[in-house]
Design a protein around this motif. Structure first.
Motif, PDB file in Angstrom:
ATOM      1  N   GLU A  52       0.830  -1.419   0.055  1.00 29.67           N
ATOM      2  CA  GLU A  52      -0.010  -0.048   0.024  1.00 29.67           C
ATOM      3  C   GLU A  52       0.558   1.373  -0.136  1.00 29.67           C
ATOM      4  O   GLU A  52       0.556   2.229  -0.679  1.00 29.67           O
ATOM      5  CB  GLU A  52      -0.844   0.060   1.231  1.00 29.67           C
ATOM      6  N   MET A  53       2.000   1.122   0.776  1.00 28.16           N
ATOM      7  CA  MET A  53       2.903   2.382   0.878  1.00 28.16           C
ATOM      8  C   MET A  53       3.412   2.755  -0.679  1.00 28.16           C
ATOM      9  O   MET A  53       3.615   3.588  -0.996  1.00 28.16           O
ATOM     10  CB  MET A  53       4.003   2.228   1.730  1.00 28.16           C
ATOM     11  N   VAL A  54       3.719   1.492  -1.348  1.00 27.15           N
ATOM     12  CA  VAL A  54       4.265   1.733  -2.769  1.00 27.15           C
ATOM     13  C   VAL A  54       3.463   2.068  -3.683  1.00 27.15           C
ATOM     14  O   VAL A  54       3.627   3.184  -4.398  1.00 27.15           O
ATOM     15  CB  VAL A  54       4.868   0.425  -3.173  1.00 27.15           C
ATOM     16  N   ARG A  55       2.199   1.901  -3.527  1.00 28.89           N
ATOM     17  CA  ARG A  55       1.157   2.287  -4.451  1.00 28.89           C
ATOM     18  C   ARG A  55       0.791   3.788  -4.079  1.00 28.89           C
ATOM     19  O   ARG A  55       0.309   4.464  -5.011  1.00 28.89           O
ATOM     20  CB  ARG A  55      -0.181   1.460  -4.369  1.00 28.89           C
ATOM     21  N   ASN A  56       0.797   4.000  -3.017  1.00 26.96           N
ATOM     22  CA  ASN A  56       0.327   5.492  -2.491  1.00 26.96           C
ATOM     23  C   ASN A  56       1.344   6.506  -2.948  1.00 26.96           C
ATOM     24  O   ASN A  56       1.178   7.709  -3.381  1.00 26.96           O
ATOM     25  CB  ASN A  56       0.301   5.567  -0.831  1.00 26.96           C
ATOM     26  N   ASN A  57       2.622   5.866  -2.895  1.00 29.82           N
ATOM     27  CA  ASN A  57       3.736   7.022  -3.535  1.00 29.82           C
ATOM     28  C   ASN A  57       3.322   7.072  -5.086  1.00 29.82           C
ATOM     29  O   ASN A  57       3.555   7.991  -5.589  1.00 29.82           O
ATOM     30  CB  ASN A  57       5.173   6.483  -3.134  1.00 29.82           C
TER      31      ASN A  57
END
Length: 288
Positions: free
Chosen positions: A25-30
């Motif tokens: 989720e962190m990767v996609r948010n960035n």
């Protein structure tokens, strides 16, 4: 390789284990929300120096699997253990990371010949390119213009993540090595670095403030310094509030406020109190 790169965080559960769902989720948010150009993986923001080699490798795998070729990926492989650094360099090169980075060896008072050998040893073992990670305040390692030049004699060393307030040295590097990549490493000084024509920036707060960071960078490139200064002021208001509340745990709590399963920080970092969690949510509402 130019632009805005987030120094990626990692989501850990209460036992200190990697929370794969949260990391994805962190990767996609960035990528999807912050719209960054790339991710700097397993740097200090990712709590790299608190985790095992196996965890580092798993994080590299998850990030590559989630990001694919959507953005540029830089793998921070630096370690006091040169064998680990070489192992991680080979591992991430095989994963097709676009570039490597390595923090200068620290704690022991290494002389420059030892530091140069460290980088040359890593790069002799892989077919990839290296971004030197220079952060003197935390490593105690300061290098001058001539020493950076010696590192650049290795054609595989293509640039520097410059996390220092020495803008005289930064300007001298830009002038002396126009073909090398220079990345600003202090989020609160992005405008100052951008007017010296850096190629991009790598920052922790870009996990939640990447859109503003791009504005600062692009406005400075366009010569709109007053507009960029206003955005830097907004950014620094946010950064000051985050620092006052606790850097990494506050960014993670802000991400939770935004719906990202950011987890907690690994010990010995302490969790936020309930009051500080509430403060983090107030920061998100006020500044984002």
């Amino acid at each position: 390789m130019k632009g805005i790169f987030t120094a990626l965080m990692c989501s850990f559960d209460e036992e200190g284990k990697i929370n794969e769902k949260g990391l994805r989720e962190m990767v996609r948010n960035n990528i999807d929300v912050q719209k960054v150009d790339g991710l700097y993986v397993n740097g200090s923001t990712g709590e790299n120096f608190l985790i095992s080699t196996e965890d580092k490798k798993r994080i590299f795998e998850i990030v590559k699997d989630e990001a694919g070729d959507d953005v540029t990926l830089i793998a921070q492989v630096g370690s006091l253990n040169i064998d680990e650094a070489v192992d991680l360099a080979k591992f991430t090169t095989d994963l097709k990371y676009d570039a490597l980075s390595a923090v200068t060896p620290f704690y022991y008072k290494f002389d420059f010949d030892e530091i140069k050998d460290y980088y040359n040893t890593i790069m002799a073992n892989v077919d990839n390119q290296m971004i030197v990670y220079s952060i003197p305040a935390l490593t105690g390692v300061s290098m001058n213009l001539e020493q950076f030049g010696e590192l650049f004699e290795n054609e595989k060393i293509i640039g520097v993540k410059f996390t220092a307030p020495d803008f005289f040295l930064l300007e001298r590097l830009r002038h002396a090595y126009p073909d090398k990549l220079l990345y600003s490493g202090f989020d609160e000084m992005l405008l100052s670095a951008s007017v010296l024509n850096v190629d991009g920036a790598i920052g922790s707060t870009f996990n939640v403030n990447g859109v503003r960071a791009r504005k600062i960078f692009e406005l400075a490139q366009a010569g709109a310094v007053e507009e960029a200064r206003a955005v830097q002021k907004e950014t620094n208001d946010l950064i000051a509030a985050i620092l006052d509340n606790g850097l990494y745990p506050t960014i993670k709590e802000i991400l939770k406020h935004e719906g990202v399963d950011a987890g907690v920080c690994r010990k010995p970092m302490k969790p936020l109190t309930e009051a500080k969690k509430a403060r983090a949510h107030d920061i998100a509402k006020k500044y984002l």
